[in-house]
Design a protein around this motif. Structure first.
Motif, PDB file in Angstrom:
ATOM      1  N   ASN A 201     142.897 106.961 120.390  1.00  0.00           N
ATOM      2  CA  ASN A 201     142.343 107.401 121.665  1.00  0.00           C
ATOM      3  C   ASN A 201     141.242 106.445 122.134  1.00  0.00           C
ATOM      4  O   ASN A 201     141.171 106.080 123.317  1.00  0.00           O
ATOM      5  CB  ASN A 201     141.788 108.818 121.519  1.00  0.00           C
ATOM      6  N   THR A 211     143.538 108.925 129.102  1.00  0.00           N
ATOM      7  CA  THR A 211     143.996 109.676 127.936  1.00  0.00           C
ATOM      8  C   THR A 211     143.624 111.146 128.069  1.00  0.00           C
ATOM      9  O   THR A 211     142.606 111.492 128.680  1.00  0.00           O
ATOM     10  CB  THR A 211     143.395 109.123 126.625  1.00  0.00           C
ATOM     11  N   TYR A 213     143.156 114.061 125.271  1.00  0.00           N
ATOM     12  CA  TYR A 213     143.144 114.295 123.823  1.00  0.00           C
ATOM     13  C   TYR A 213     143.197 115.797 123.550  1.00  0.00           C
ATOM     14  O   TYR A 213     142.293 116.541 123.926  1.00  0.00           O
ATOM     15  CB  TYR A 213     141.888 113.696 123.195  1.00  0.00           C
TER      16      TYR A 213
END
Length: 299
Positions: A201, A211, A213
């Motif tokens: 990440n 991204t 997560y």
């Protein structure tokens, strides 16, 4: 003081230093480098000072110093010579030894001092690849040989995680520069080992990607919700203990059903269990990677 490991067997010394037990005995007998105590059954035990000395001696030995010369230096001059070598060469081995000691003694201050010293010379990516990965690779062996306990592993792993969080957060203040793809990172059900995924990440954020997560133990079906918001998602998952080798084919089959609802989306998988996967590459929109670096290089 029960939280601090103060007594080490000769096998512990071997596992932590990389020097064979037979060689340690020779150094001890011939050069009086160490003075182990003896149990009631005449088994050698070593204290933390002996371990520190062995790690220093190992560094000198690996840098070309003869053991006979090291033995003549004395306890005060050995650390000074180690510091001199470290200042002239890479800090990798010295840092690894310091991090091991911080782990064994649950010493957060030593971890931070070692880490901050590395940050003066290296980028976080360099530290992770050159120091943290070798350390984490050693943890598996140390745990299997009972040199360390799960508590030691959790302690050092969580300190490393903290550093990943800090560096990732700094990047997240900036808007992504590459918006054509969205990366969704998650761990499968019953999987909690997220250190590798956290680092991926970080690398994605460092390279300008958006991204999302999601973290630990995510059911496959729950991931369908992301398809309502984004097209062409790149799902990334890290299989350390789950799914097992026998369950991977079934897991991929379930995931293909999710991906059918978004033809442009893909699943990238890596981790310990992937190393056991027999097929070179699974079919369809699923791709496996043998390492984090292989994944990062493919971006």
């Amino acid at each position: 003081m029960n939280s601090v490991k103060t007594s080490f067997s000769i096998r512990d010394m071997e596992n932590l230093s990389g020097i064979k037990a037979h060689t340690i005995r020779i150094w001890e007998k011939r050069y009086n480098l160490f003075s182990p105590e003896r149990t009631d059954t005449n088994i050698r035990t070593y204290n933390i000072s002996s371990l520190q000395k062995l790690l220093n001696v190992t560094l000198l030995y690996n840098n070309g110093y003869k053991i006979s010369k090291i033995a003549k230096l004395g306890d005060e001059k050995i650390p000074a010579l180690v510091n001199e070598i470290v200042s002239q060469k890479s800090e990798k081995n010295h840092a690894l030894n310091s991090l091991k000691l911080s782990m064994l003694n649950f010493d957060q201050s030593l971890f931070l001092k070692t880490y901050n010293g590395l940050m003066e010379e290296k980028s976080f990516t360099q530290i992770f690849n050159e120091v943290f990965i070798p350390l984490l690779n050693e943890l598996g062996l140390l745990w299997q040989t009972n040199t360390i306990s799960p508590a030691h592993e959790h302690f050092i792993s969580n300190l490393i995680k903290q550093k990943i969080y800090i560096h990732t957060e700094k990047l997240q203040f900036e808007n992504p520069t590459k918006k054509d793809e969205v990366y969704v990172l998650f761990l499968p059900e019953n999987e909690i080992h997220e250190l590798g995924l956290l680092y991926i990440n970080y690398q994605l954020a460092l390279n300008g990607y958006k991204t999302i997560y999601l973290g630990q133990t995510m059911p496959v079906e729950s991931l369908e919700d992301l398809l309502k918001y984004y097209d062409d998602i790149r799902f990334i998952s890290y299989f350390t203990v789950a799914p097992t080798k026998d369950d991977i084919d079934g897991y991929f089959k379930r995931f293909r059903k999710v991906l059918k609802k978004s033809p442009g989306s893909k699943l990238y998988a890596l981790g310990h269990q992937i190393q056991e996967f027999e097929d070179e590459q699974p079919s369809g929109p699923i791709k496996i990677f043998k390492s984090i670096n292989q994944l990062i290089e493919s971006l």
